[in-house]
Scaffold this motif. Structure first.
Motif, short mmCIF file in Angstrom:
data_model
loop_
_atom_site.label_atom_id
_atom_site.label_comp_id
_atom_site.label_asym_id
_atom_site.label_seq_id
_atom_site.Cartn_x
_atom_site.Cartn_y
_atom_site.Cartn_z
N ILE A 82 2.11 2.81 -8.75
CA ILE A 82 2.36 4.04 -9.50
C ILE A 82 2.74 3.71 -10.82
O ILE A 82 2.42 4.21 -11.91
CB ILE A 82 3.36 5.05 -8.69
CG1 ILE A 82 2.72 5.50 -7.51
CG2 ILE A 82 3.75 6.23 -9.61
CD1 ILE A 82 3.53 6.57 -6.58
N GLU A 89 -4.34 6.23 -8.84
CA GLU A 89 -3.14 7.25 -9.19
C GLU A 89 -3.40 8.06 -10.47
O GLU A 89 -3.18 9.41 -10.32
CB GLU A 89 -1.78 6.46 -9.33
CG GLU A 89 -0.66 7.24 -9.75
CD GLU A 89 -0.17 8.43 -8.76
OE1 GLU A 89 0.31 9.52 -9.04
OE2 GLU A 89 -0.82 8.15 -7.45
N GLY A 93 -4.29 10.80 -8.02
CA GLY A 93 -2.58 10.91 -7.72
C GLY A 93 -2.72 10.68 -6.23
O GLY A 93 -1.63 11.04 -5.55
N LEU A 95 -1.81 7.73 -4.87
CA LEU A 95 -0.67 7.04 -4.47
C LEU A 95 0.59 8.02 -4.41
O LEU A 95 1.46 7.75 -3.61
CB LEU A 95 -0.57 6.01 -5.48
CG LEU A 95 -1.58 4.83 -5.42
CD1 LEU A 95 -1.60 3.87 -6.71
CD2 LEU A 95 -1.46 4.15 -4.21
N SER A 96 0.78 8.97 -5.45
CA SER A 96 2.11 9.85 -5.24
C SER A 96 1.97 10.37 -3.99
O SER A 96 2.79 10.73 -3.32
CB SER A 96 1.82 10.73 -6.25
OG SER A 96 2.19 9.99 -7.56
#
Length: 106
Positions: A82, A89, A93, A95-96
């Protein structure tokens, strides 16, 4: 007792080799199914992915790492990716979302 210790070492080596083979077989099966155009929501793909994750944890354990330590490394890698603005990511998004999911499991 030396015989028992040698047997344990041999048994551990055999299971490590089996686990490595299982990971390779699962990855191969995943590629094959994806090549054939199977739906990404297909139960078979989910089963293969789950198997890869499970066997990876078991291999780590046989190599001397606890499940907790493997989870810790996963969390560290997620945060690092991140922070490095990884494309997965940046574009999606994911990975979040994974970070939030892993945190909920604690």
């Amino acid at each position: 007792m030396k015989i028992d210790r040698d047997l344990d070492v041999t048994k551990n080596i055999k299971i490590i080799e089996w686990l490595k083979t299982e990971i390779l077989s699962s990855v191969s099966a995943l590629y094959e199914i994806m090549l054939k155009g199977a739906s990404y929501t297909d139960e078979t793909i989910q089963d293969i992915l789950a198997n890869i994750i499970m066997v990876t944890y078991l291999l780590g354990k046989r190599l001397g790492f606890s499940f907790t330590n493997i989870d810790k490394k996963i969390k560290e890698k997620i945060v690092r990716a991140i922070n490095d603005d990884h494309k997965v990511e940046k574009w999606y998004g994911d990975l979040s979302e994974l970070k939030d999911y892993v945190k909920l499991r604690e």
